[in-house]
Scaffold this motif. Structure first.
Motif, mmCIF file in Angstrom:
data_model
loop_
_atom_site.group_PDB
_atom_site.id
_atom_site.type_symbol
_atom_site.label_atom_id
_atom_site.label_comp_id
_atom_site.label_asym_id
_atom_site.label_seq_id
_atom_site.Cartn_x
_atom_site.Cartn_y
_atom_site.Cartn_z
ATOM 1 N N PRO A 158 -30.792 55.399 -48.786
ATOM 2 C CA PRO A 158 -29.432 55.490 -49.346
ATOM 3 C C PRO A 158 -28.345 55.080 -48.352
ATOM 4 C CG PRO A 158 -30.642 57.566 -49.619
ATOM 5 C CD PRO A 158 -31.462 56.706 -48.710
ATOM 6 N N SER A 159 -27.148 54.817 -48.862
ATOM 7 C CA SER A 159 -26.015 54.442 -48.010
ATOM 8 C C SER A 159 -24.710 54.490 -48.801
ATOM 9 C CB SER A 159 -26.213 53.022 -47.488
ATOM 10 O OG SER A 159 -25.006 52.540 -46.929
ATOM 11 N N LEU A 160 -23.661 54.973 -48.173
ATOM 12 C CA LEU A 160 -22.304 54.808 -48.712
ATOM 13 C C LEU A 160 -21.561 53.780 -47.856
ATOM 14 C CD1 LEU A 160 -19.791 55.572 -50.427
ATOM 15 C CD2 LEU A 160 -19.270 57.262 -48.666
ATOM 16 N N ARG A 161 -21.392 54.123 -46.568
ATOM 17 C CA ARG A 161 -20.573 53.309 -45.667
ATOM 18 C C ARG A 161 -21.128 51.903 -45.462
ATOM 19 N NH1 ARG A 161 -19.635 58.332 -45.097
ATOM 20 N NH2 ARG A 161 -21.869 58.456 -45.299
ATOM 21 N N THR A 162 -22.423 51.828 -45.162
ATOM 22 C CA THR A 162 -22.987 50.518 -44.820
ATOM 23 C C THR A 162 -22.939 49.571 -46.009
ATOM 24 O OG1 THR A 162 -24.402 51.634 -43.249
ATOM 25 C CG2 THR A 162 -25.042 49.399 -43.889
ATOM 26 N N ARG A 218 -31.632 47.781 -43.851
ATOM 27 C CA ARG A 218 -31.795 49.187 -43.478
ATOM 28 C C ARG A 218 -33.215 49.563 -43.846
ATOM 29 N NH1 ARG A 218 -27.712 54.108 -44.687
ATOM 30 N NH2 ARG A 218 -26.884 53.170 -42.810
ATOM 31 N N HIS A 262 -29.145 52.318 -34.626
ATOM 32 C CA HIS A 262 -28.093 52.084 -35.629
ATOM 33 C C HIS A 262 -26.968 51.304 -34.928
ATOM 34 C CE1 HIS A 262 -25.867 52.333 -39.179
ATOM 35 N NE2 HIS A 262 -25.656 53.630 -39.296
ATOM 36 N N GLN A 283 -23.259 50.960 -36.216
ATOM 37 C CA GLN A 283 -22.515 52.212 -36.065
ATOM 38 C C GLN A 283 -21.977 52.325 -34.641
ATOM 39 O OE1 GLN A 283 -21.870 54.630 -38.525
ATOM 40 N NE2 GLN A 283 -20.458 55.258 -36.925
ATOM 41 N N ASP A 336 -21.057 60.013 -37.297
ATOM 42 C CA ASP A 336 -21.244 58.752 -38.029
ATOM 43 C C ASP A 336 -21.189 58.951 -39.543
ATOM 44 O OD1 ASP A 336 -23.690 60.091 -36.994
ATOM 45 O OD2 ASP A 336 -24.628 58.870 -38.518
ATOM 46 N N LEU A 337 -21.412 60.189 -40.013
ATOM 47 C CA LEU A 337 -21.390 60.538 -41.435
ATOM 48 C C LEU A 337 -22.591 59.924 -42.167
ATOM 49 C CD1 LEU A 337 -17.585 60.013 -42.196
ATOM 50 C CD2 LEU A 337 -18.726 62.129 -41.460
ATOM 51 N N ARG A 383 -16.446 50.358 -39.169
ATOM 52 C CA ARG A 383 -17.694 49.688 -39.567
ATOM 53 C C ARG A 383 -17.356 48.342 -40.202
ATOM 54 N NH1 ARG A 383 -22.386 52.490 -40.590
ATOM 55 N NH2 ARG A 383 -23.172 50.392 -41.019
HETATM 56 N N1 CP Z 1 -22.904 56.022 -41.096
HETATM 57 C C1 CP Z 1 -23.602 55.350 -42.022
HETATM 58 O O1 CP Z 1 -24.382 54.447 -41.716
HETATM 59 O O2 CP Z 1 -23.367 55.738 -43.306
HETATM 60 P P1 CP Z 1 -24.234 55.348 -44.588
HETATM 61 O O3 CP Z 1 -25.603 55.944 -44.399
HETATM 62 O O4 CP Z 1 -23.506 55.958 -45.762
HETATM 63 O O5 CP Z 1 -24.309 53.859 -44.697
#
Ligand code: CP
Ligand code: NVA
Length: 310
Positions: A53-57, A104, A131, A134, A267-268, A295
């Motif tokens: 999963p991912s939000l930011r990336t 990823r 990472h 990041q 990094d969240l 990012r």
């Molecule tokens: N920090 C980071 O990579 O966030 P995601 O897992 O949401 O992409």
């Protein structure tokens, strides 16, 4: 054939990394001023592969390509990287259609296989080892707050994981002192530590690896933490939560820095009340959303650099 990839922060020299960060800062400034997409990558496509999963990336890769005039195609689990077909074939196929790949993955070896067979650049957007995107965003954030990186100290408290590895290596390369505190059995990879120590020796900074969070944070200019349970480790949640409990980044630990300007980084995604207290994460010294914003800017700079469009 293009063979430049970014799988580890060590794939760029310190000088190349500083150039990239300067480009990211210029792109950020320009975007804030004009909010106008460029045409630099018109007609170019990035394939973004996600085994996790991912939000930011995911968002920042798509927005980066939009702002550069290009396009992103997001490929999830359904491509069955290494299952439906070998990573080698995925790389050979994608390179016929797209100009750059971001992936990823669970295993770092999957990324290495993609890169080995890809005729276009491959970017690591998180593996079990590193990472790097990041860490680039984190260094840009620290530059914005401090001006210069050398002479400052970053403390990482928690799991000696992918994020800790990239921070150790990149911090050492750019002249930061880095201290890492983890439970003994969750220490960073000794090979990563050795490499970071060698880099730090060249740059006059130092690396400390300890099990004591209070030692790590002494005189730190920033304290960084990450989740105790990384993606893929969910079965270990109960064990990890009890082992890591003494490693929570709390107001009391922050006070041990002896510095009332010490920044708080993550990094969240974050878990308030686990690896970090809500009061610190949401407090005045937290730079977590700057890290998240950056990012975007560092990835724009990285994509342009790898495509030689700077
Ligand atoms: N920090 C980071 O990579 O966030 P995601 O897992 O949401 O992409
Ligand atoms: N160490 C975390 C980072 C998430 C962005 C993980 O690998 O899940």
């Amino acid at each position: 054939m293009h063979h430049r990839h970014y799988l580890s922060v060590t794939d760029f020299s310190a000088e190349e990394t500083y150039t990239l960060l300067a480009l990211a800062a210029r792109l950020k400034h320009k975007w804030h001023k004009h909010q106008r997409p460029s045409k630099r990558l018109k007609g170019q496509t990035l394939a973004a592969i996600f085994e996790k999963p991912s939000l930011r990336t995911r968002t920042t890769l798509e927005v980066a390509m939009t702002q550069l005039g290009g396009h992103t195609v997001v490929l999830g689990d359904s491509i069955g990287l290494g299952v439906r077909e070998p990573a080698m074939d995925v790389a050979h196929n994608l390179a016929r259609w797209v100009q750059i790949i971001a992936a990823r993955t669970f295993a770092h070896a999957t990324l290495e296989e993609l890169a080995r067979y890809s005729a276009v650049p491959v970017i690591n957007t998180l593996s079990d080892r590193e990472h790097p995107c990041q860490a680039l965003a984190d260094m840009l954030t620290l530059q914005e707050h401090w001006g210069e990186l050398p002479g400052h100290k970053l403390a990482f408290v928690g799991d000696g994981n992918n994020v800790a590895h990239s921070l150790l290596l990149l911090g050492a390369m750019l002249g930061l002192s880095v201290a890492v505190a983890t439970p003994a059995e969750y220490a960073p990879d000794p090979l990563v530590v050795q490499r970071a120590e060698a880099c730090a020796a060249q740059h006059g900074s130092n690396i400390v690896i300890t099990t004591d969070p209070q030692i790590a944070v002494a005189e730190a200019d920033a304290i960084y933490t990450d989740v105790w349970v990384s993606m893929g480790q969910e079965a270990e949640t109960a064990t990890r939560q009890s082992i890591f409990a003494p490693y929570q980044v709390s107001q009391a630990l922050w006070a041990r820095t002896g510095n009332n300007q010490t920044l708080i980084m993550h990094d969240l995604p974050a878990h308030r009340g686990e690896e970090i207290s809500a009061e610190l994460l949401d407090g005045p010294h937290s730079v977590i959303y700057d890290q998240a914003e950056n990012r975007l800017h560092v990835q724009k700079a990285l994509i342009l650099t790898l495509l030689e469009r700077t």
